[in-house]
Motif scaffolding. Structure first.
Motif, PDB file in Angstrom:
ATOM      1  N   MET A   1      -6.794  64.165  54.895  1.00 53.07           N
ATOM      2  CA  MET A   1      -5.754  63.586  55.712  1.00 53.07           C
ATOM      3  C   MET A   1      -5.800  64.147  57.136  1.00 53.07           C
ATOM      4  SD  MET A   1      -1.659  63.615  55.034  1.00 53.07           S
ATOM      5  CE  MET A   1      -1.598  65.363  55.385  1.00 53.07           C
ATOM      6  N   ARG A   2      -6.068  65.461  57.258  1.00 60.23           N
ATOM      7  CA  ARG A   2      -6.152  66.048  58.587  1.00 60.23           C
ATOM      8  C   ARG A   2      -7.316  65.463  59.374  1.00 60.23           C
ATOM      9  NH1 ARG A   2      -5.600  72.358  57.243  1.00 60.23           N
ATOM     10  NH2 ARG A   2      -6.410  71.639  55.260  1.00 60.23           N
ATOM     11  N   ARG A   3      -8.403  65.114  58.662  1.00 56.86           N
ATOM     12  CA  ARG A   3      -9.530  64.499  59.348  1.00 56.86           C
ATOM     13  C   ARG A   3      -9.153  63.131  59.893  1.00 56.86           C
ATOM     14  NH1 ARG A   3     -15.571  63.578  56.753  1.00 56.86           N
ATOM     15  NH2 ARG A   3     -16.581  62.835  58.674  1.00 56.86           N
ATOM     16  N   LEU A   4      -8.394  62.351  59.071  1.00 58.63           N
ATOM     17  CA  LEU A   4      -7.916  61.053  59.542  1.00 58.63           C
ATOM     18  C   LEU A   4      -7.029  61.220  60.771  1.00 58.63           C
ATOM     19  CD1 LEU A   4      -7.006  59.183  56.253  1.00 58.63           C
ATOM     20  CD2 LEU A   4      -8.771  58.537  57.892  1.00 58.63           C
ATOM     21  N   LEU A   5      -6.153  62.244  60.737  1.00 57.37           N
ATOM     22  CA  LEU A   5      -5.260  62.489  61.850  1.00 57.37           C
ATOM     23  C   LEU A   5      -6.035  62.811  63.117  1.00 57.37           C
ATOM     24  CD1 LEU A   5      -2.371  62.882  62.900  1.00 57.37           C
ATOM     25  CD2 LEU A   5      -2.499  65.240  62.109  1.00 57.37           C
ATOM     26  N   GLU A 704      -0.588  49.429  54.038  1.00 56.21           N
ATOM     27  CA  GLU A 704      -0.116  50.613  54.763  1.00 56.21           C
ATOM     28  C   GLU A 704      -0.642  51.881  54.102  1.00 56.21           C
ATOM     29  OE1 GLU A 704       4.047  53.033  55.395  1.00 56.21           O
ATOM     30  OE2 GLU A 704       4.140  50.847  55.406  1.00 56.21           O
ATOM     31  N   LEU A 705      -1.128  52.796  54.927  1.00 58.12           N
ATOM     32  CA  LEU A 705      -1.568  54.112  54.485  1.00 58.12           C
ATOM     33  C   LEU A 705      -0.767  55.146  55.264  1.00 58.12           C
ATOM     34  CD1 LEU A 705      -3.720  55.723  52.785  1.00 58.12           C
ATOM     35  CD2 LEU A 705      -5.095  55.778  54.876  1.00 58.12           C
ATOM     36  N   SER A 706      -0.061  56.031  54.567  1.00 55.52           N
ATOM     37  CA  SER A 706       0.747  57.035  55.248  1.00 55.52           C
ATOM     38  C   SER A 706       0.637  58.366  54.518  1.00 55.52           C
ATOM     39  CB  SER A 706       2.214  56.592  55.333  1.00 55.52           C
ATOM     40  OG  SER A 706       2.759  56.411  54.050  1.00 55.52           O
ATOM     41  N   GLY A 707       0.826  59.438  55.267  1.00 60.89           N
ATOM     42  CA  GLY A 707       0.728  60.757  54.657  1.00 60.89           C
ATOM     43  C   GLY A 707       1.419  61.818  55.490  1.00 60.89           C
ATOM     44  N   TRP A 708       1.766  62.928  54.852  1.00 58.87           N
ATOM     45  CA  TRP A 708       2.387  64.060  55.532  1.00 58.87           C
ATOM     46  C   TRP A 708       1.727  65.347  55.057  1.00 58.87           C
ATOM     47  CZ3 TRP A 708       4.838  67.809  52.548  1.00 58.87           C
ATOM     48  CH2 TRP A 708       5.123  67.448  51.229  1.00 58.87           C
ATOM     49  N   PHE A 709       1.791  66.362  55.904  1.00 56.84           N
ATOM     50  CA  PHE A 709       1.214  67.664  55.573  1.00 56.84           C
ATOM     51  C   PHE A 709       2.084  68.749  56.179  1.00 56.84           C
ATOM     52  CE2 PHE A 709      -1.356  71.312  56.898  1.00 56.84           C
ATOM     53  CZ  PHE A 709      -1.853  71.721  55.677  1.00 56.84           C
ATOM     54  N   SER A 710       2.383  69.779  55.411  1.00 52.89           N
ATOM     55  CA  SER A 710       3.134  70.932  55.887  1.00 52.89           C
ATOM     56  C   SER A 710       2.372  72.190  55.511  1.00 52.89           C
ATOM     57  CB  SER A 710       4.541  70.949  55.271  1.00 52.89           C
ATOM     58  OG  SER A 710       5.297  72.042  55.757  1.00 52.89           O
ATOM     59  N   GLY A 711       1.996  72.975  56.512  1.00 52.68           N
ATOM     60  CA  GLY A 711       1.213  74.174  56.275  1.00 52.68           C
ATOM     61  C   GLY A 711       2.043  75.318  55.713  1.00 52.68           C
ATOM     62  N   PRO A 712       1.441  76.483  55.511  1.00 54.52           N
ATOM     63  CA  PRO A 712       2.181  77.645  55.008  1.00 54.52           C
ATOM     64  C   PRO A 712       3.398  77.928  55.881  1.00 54.52           C
ATOM     65  CG  PRO A 712      -0.178  78.086  55.068  1.00 54.52           C
ATOM     66  CD  PRO A 712       0.019  76.786  55.776  1.00 54.52           C
ATOM     67  N   SER A 713       4.517  78.278  55.247  1.00 53.15           N
ATOM     68  CA  SER A 713       5.753  78.461  56.011  1.00 53.15           C
ATOM     69  C   SER A 713       6.591  79.565  55.381  1.00 53.15           C
ATOM     70  CB  SER A 713       6.540  77.144  56.070  1.00 53.15           C
ATOM     71  OG  SER A 713       6.931  76.740  54.771  1.00 53.15           O
ATOM     72  N   VAL A 714       7.789  79.749  55.917  1.00 53.92           N
ATOM     73  CA  VAL A 714       8.709  80.766  55.415  1.00 53.92           C
ATOM     74  C   VAL A 714      10.041  80.096  55.114  1.00 53.92           C
ATOM     75  CG1 VAL A 714       9.516  81.416  57.712  1.00 53.92           C
ATOM     76  CG2 VAL A 714       9.680  83.056  55.844  1.00 53.92           C
ATOM     77  N   TRP A 715      10.701  80.539  54.041  1.00 53.54           N
ATOM     78  CA  TRP A 715      12.007  80.014  53.652  1.00 53.54           C
ATOM     79  C   TRP A 715      12.899  81.187  53.279  1.00 53.54           C
ATOM     80  CZ3 TRP A 715      14.046  80.433  48.569  1.00 53.54           C
ATOM     81  CH2 TRP A 715      15.292  79.801  48.397  1.00 53.54           C
ATOM     82  N   SER A 723       0.793  75.590  51.454  1.00 55.90           N
ATOM     83  CA  SER A 723       0.712  74.243  52.017  1.00 55.90           C
ATOM     84  C   SER A 723       1.109  73.179  50.991  1.00 55.90           C
ATOM     85  CB  SER A 723      -0.702  73.954  52.512  1.00 55.90           C
ATOM     86  OG  SER A 723      -1.092  74.877  53.501  1.00 55.90           O
ATOM     87  N   GLN A 724       1.692  72.089  51.518  1.00 58.79           N
ATOM     88  CA  GLN A 724       2.018  70.908  50.727  1.00 58.79           C
ATOM     89  C   GLN A 724       1.629  69.665  51.509  1.00 58.79           C
ATOM     90  OE1 GLN A 724       6.323  72.445  50.139  1.00 58.79           O
ATOM     91  NE2 GLN A 724       6.055  70.908  48.544  1.00 58.79           N
ATOM     92  N   GLY A 725       1.517  68.552  50.815  1.00 59.89           N
ATOM     93  CA  GLY A 725       1.220  67.295  51.496  1.00 59.89           C
ATOM     94  C   GLY A 725       1.274  66.139  50.527  1.00 59.89           C
ATOM     95  N   GLY A 726       1.151  64.952  51.054  1.00 56.29           N
ATOM     96  CA  GLY A 726       1.151  63.766  50.207  1.00 56.29           C
ATOM     97  C   GLY A 726       0.538  62.582  50.933  1.00 56.29           C
ATOM     98  N   LEU A 727      -0.150  61.721  50.198  1.00 63.83           N
ATOM     99  CA  LEU A 727      -0.764  60.519  50.755  1.00 63.83           C
ATOM    100  C   LEU A 727      -0.319  59.323  49.916  1.00 63.83           C
ATOM    101  CD1 LEU A 727      -2.787  59.648  52.988  1.00 63.83           C
ATOM    102  CD2 LEU A 727      -4.556  59.651  51.233  1.00 63.83           C
ATOM    103  N   PHE A 750      -3.016  62.118  45.430  1.00 62.01           N
ATOM    104  CA  PHE A 750      -3.811  63.274  44.994  1.00 62.01           C
ATOM    105  C   PHE A 750      -2.948  64.395  44.410  1.00 62.01           C
ATOM    106  CE2 PHE A 750      -6.188  61.287  48.541  1.00 62.01           C
ATOM    107  CZ  PHE A 750      -7.280  60.827  47.808  1.00 62.01           C
ATOM    108  N   HIS A 751      -1.653  64.134  44.209  1.00 63.91           N
ATOM    109  CA  HIS A 751      -0.723  65.098  43.611  1.00 63.91           C
ATOM    110  C   HIS A 751      -0.787  66.451  44.322  1.00 63.91           C
ATOM    111  CE1 HIS A 751       1.314  67.082  39.992  1.00 63.91           C
ATOM    112  NE2 HIS A 751       2.159  66.168  40.450  1.00 63.91           N
TER     113      HIS A 751
END
Length: 808
Positions: A1-5, A704-715, A723-727, A750-751
């Protein structure tokens, strides 16, 4: 997904820089009405004289002026278009390379053609970038099919929803959720339940505002997310019917019906929607506390049944005066259940001690109702007055049955502890507000006042089950009441000093009085039984916009914000999940204050780049702590949080049949403070991205093709997440002469959405992971009937927007 971005962004830059070497020409002019008043936001289009094909278009500014850069030479003409006025064309003119052409003053005549004779066939882009906000037009998205409002937020650019269903924007917590301009005063649990009950087919758009002006309530350090529900704009009688199906671990269904009637004197609108289904998620916690190791695995199920009803009317007394009434109601009947197994070991040697097998069943009902009376005055001089009176209520009923069975390694019973509780919650909200906007000092002056009063009543009754008979534990049963009054006033001024410079400045003041009182059933008075506060704050905001040239614009914004605790977070109840896990309120929780500053560069009306800095005082977050052998979570104030942020986003047009949008963000967060006797200092970079592509395939097919990605973070200052993401992929087909739409989509192909996190703080180590039904197949069918003649809809903001958000 990052490559597509990356490829998408490179393609966008290539497209926007392709014609830099060419000589360009400009067309200037201004527009007035037949009374000589300048007209803003008039659409001015440069057309080819030979076939009227579009070359370039722009809008007039607040002084009625326009300046359009034309990328080619030839013979052209101008068209002027504005709602309520007759369309006008100029005489043809010739334009050479590098030449400037002044079209003079165009005078538009008031339209005599009835608005109901106009049929709108245009389509909004999926993502719109505006000066003050980013808009996700949900109704145009295929992959939004069958989603609820919480899932839609996860799919929105720059928005994250963590494993506890807390919502953040560009990595910043404290965002406030509005629905139709009304802030939802709910805590994270009840807000998530409410958003899950809203069907995506009932959502028109999601607006993301990072630095609101003084006109908005000062709540929300990360800004505002406004979920705009559909409101029909068509004359005559019309409506739509929708049915949806979702297959995850279990099947689920949803549906909605919209009915509307509108003429020149009245607009009646209504909507009813519902959701039905069982949702499942897994939670695993590996915990080391003192000399004990706890390995917990649990499965949670939520059986959701909900109905949303919205009904309202606008009465147009004349061309200047409008009266309105609006009622929205959400009814939900949910049963949450959990099954968990926790093996307990002696950590130094790994010796097995015992197993806790726990069950929890929590049937609950929630009613959320808001009513609004509205009056609006607007004349042709630009003067506008809005008055709103609102009443909102929240009623929650919850009962929990929690059997805890301790077993040996062979599964034989050692002993058992069975608990029950009863937790009703009543919240009543009263607000009224007055907003005035009028032309003043060659700009626009706005001012207003607001009053709000909130009363909450929470009961917590705790029982031990003795031989099947519940025995009330007076020392652990109590009642908590909370009253809050906020009085606010604001002034805001906007002015366009020249075609290149404009400013906006505002000041809001809010005076707060609060009183929280805890009464224990055993009569014992504890230290935090009553907390009273009274304080006044000033919240300035400002924005400066500099149009450097036709291609480049800079926008500098500043605002000060406040985040008051949710009503339930102030309640010092202890709510047990099982024998070893519970949550607790904090009556001494203080508001947090944030100073935000952002600089945005816009290139070619498309590419937005933003850098920013935020400083948070008394930063409040959910912390994890221990007592004896149990672990509990509680909201606490840390000292400070600092955030350095950057983001870039742009619509993309690769071909006539291929459009899209891409957004990426980065921030660097610094936490510094105290949790109990332990010092916390955490520095962590965070980043994420969003991508959406739409393909017009022909024969009324769209993909339509859509996706999101969130890198390592703090909570929560101590939890570090991976990291998490979805396509998602979806297809759409228009049917029945475009009166019907069939959509099918697959989510999280891709779960990659499941979460993993660790916390190592204060002698407590926890490693956790979990998943939910993110991987689904969704099907939706929509049929539209009745009139398709369109009139402009009246948009209004109710007075409950700040208070309703704080119901947890």
């Amino acid at each position: 997904m990052r490559r597509l971005l990356s490829l998408a962004l490179i393609a966008a830059l290539a497209i926007t820089t392709q014609g830099f070497a060419q000589s360009r020409s400009t067309v200037t002019g201004n527009v007035k009405d037949n009374a000589g008043k300048t007209l803003s936001s008039v659409s001015v289009s440069v057309l080819q004289a030979k076939d009227s094909s579009l070359v370039k278009a722009d809008l007039t500014n607040t002084d009625g002026q326009f300046e359009i850069t034309v990328p080619k030479t030839g013979r052209f003409l101008l068209s002027y278009n504005s709602v309520g006025f007759e369309k006008k064309f100029s005489e043809p003119f010739d334009l050479q390379a590098g030449q400037s052409y002044n079209a003079g003053t165009a005078v538009l005549q008031v339209a005599v053609k009835k608005l109901q004779d106009v049929t709108v066939t245009s389509k909004k882009p999926m993502i719109e970038i505006k000066a003050d906000k980013t808009v996700f037009n949900v109704e145009n998205s295929i992959n939004a099919t069958g989603s609820n409002a919480l899932e839609l937020l996860q799919k929105s650019p720059g928005i994250q929803v963590d494993n506890n269903e807390n919502i953040s924007m560009k990595g910043k917590t404290g965002v406030k959720i509005y629905v139709d301009g009304k802030m939802m005063q709910l805590d994270a649990k009840d807000l998530a339940a409410y958003l899950k009950s809203i069907n995506s087919n009932d959502v028109e758009a999601i607006e993301m505002i990072s630095n609101p002006s003084a006109k908005y309530d000062a709540s929300g350090n990360a800004g505002i997310i406004n979920i705009r529900l559909k409101k029909n704009k068509k004359f005559g009688t019309n409506g739509s019917l929708n049915a949806g199906f979702v297959q995850g671990v279990t099947p689920k269904g949803n549906g909605s019906l919209n009915l509307n009637y509108r003429d020149k004197k009245v607009n009646l609108f209504s909507n009813i929607g519902g959701n039905l289904g069982i949702y499942e998620n897994d939670l695993n916690l590996y915990r080391i506390q003192r000399d004990s190791l706890y390995d917990q695995k649990s499965t949670n199920r939520s059986d959701n049944k909900s109905v949303n009803v919205k009904a309202g009317a606008d009465f147009f007394a004349d061309s200047k005066n409008t009266f309105g009434v609006l009622v929205t109601t959400n009814l939900s009947d949910n049963e949450w259940s959990s099954v968990s197994k926790t093996n307990v070991y002696y950590n130094p040697t790994g010796q097995y001690i015992k197993t806790l097998q726990a069950f929890n069943s929590i049937p609950g009902k929630r009613t959320n109702m808001n009513s609004n009376l509205n009056y609006r005055y607007a004349d042709t001089s630009g003067k506008e007055i809005n008055f709103d009176a609102d009443y909102g209520l929240f009623r929650g009923k919850g009962q929990s049955y929690q059997p805890n069975y301790y077993l040996d390694k062979n599964g034989a019973a050692l002993y058992q502890i069975i608990n029950r509780n009863n937790t009703p919650t009543d919240i009543d909200i009263y607000t009224s507000k007055l907003d005035v906007d009028l032309p003043k000092w060659k700009g626009k002056l706005g001012y207003g006042i607001k009053f709000s009063y909130v009363k909450t009543s929470n009961t917590f009754e705790f029982f031990n089950d003795v031989n099947g008979v519940p025995v009330k534990q007076l020392s652990r049963s109590n009642r908590f009441t909370y009253k809050e009054n906020v009085n606010a006033a604001y002034v805001n001024f906007q002015r366009q000093f020249s075609p290149k410079w404009s400013i906006q400045a505002g000041l809001r003041t809010e005076q707060t009085n609060s009183d929280g009182e805890l009464t224990r059933d055993d009569g014992v008075v504890q230290a935090d039984n009553r907390v009273k506060r009274s304080y006044i704050n000033l919240f300035p905001s400002a924005a400066v916009t500099w149009t450097v040239n036709q291609k480049n614009t800079l926008n500098l914004t500043y605002s000060r914000r406040i985040d008051r605790p949710t009503y339930q977070d102030l309640n010092p109840f202890e709510n047990k999940l099982d024998e070893l896990t519970y949550e607790k309120g904090n009556a001494f929780l203080r508001p947090q204050y944030t100073n935000n500053i952002e600089l945005t560069h816009t290139f070619n009306y498309m590419l937005n780049t933003t850098i920013g800095y935020s400083h948070v005082k008394d930063y409040a977050t959910q912390t994890t702590d221990t007592t004896n052998n149990a672990t509990f979570v509680q909201q606490k104030n840390l000292a400070t949080q600092q955030i350095l942020s950057a983001s870039i986003g742009s619509p993309l047009k690769f071909a006539k049949w291929w459009n899209g949008y891409a957004n990426a963000w980065f921030n660097y967060q610094i936490f510094d403070g105290e949790i109990g006797a332990n010092h916390v200092h955490t520095e962590i970079p965070m980043y994420g991205a969003y991508m959406q592509q739409t393909f017009t395939l022909g024969n009324d097919y769209t993909a339509e093709l859509s996706g999101w990605f969130s890198g390592p973070s703090v909570w929560g200052a101590t939890w570090k997440t991976k990291s998490q993401g979805g396509l998602d992929l979806g297809f759409q087909k228009q049917l029945m002469q475009k009166k019907a739409t069939l959509k099918v989509s697959v989510t999280d192909i891709f779960h990659t959405s499941p979460w993993t996190a660790t916390s190592d703080f204060g002698g407590l180590y926890i490693r956790g992971n979990g998943s939910w039904e993110s991987q689904t197949v969704r099907l939706s069918f929509t049929y539209r009937f009745g009139s398709s003649q369109v009139s402009a809809a009246r948009q209004r903001q109710t007075g409950l927007e700040s208070e309703a958000k704080r119901i947890k």
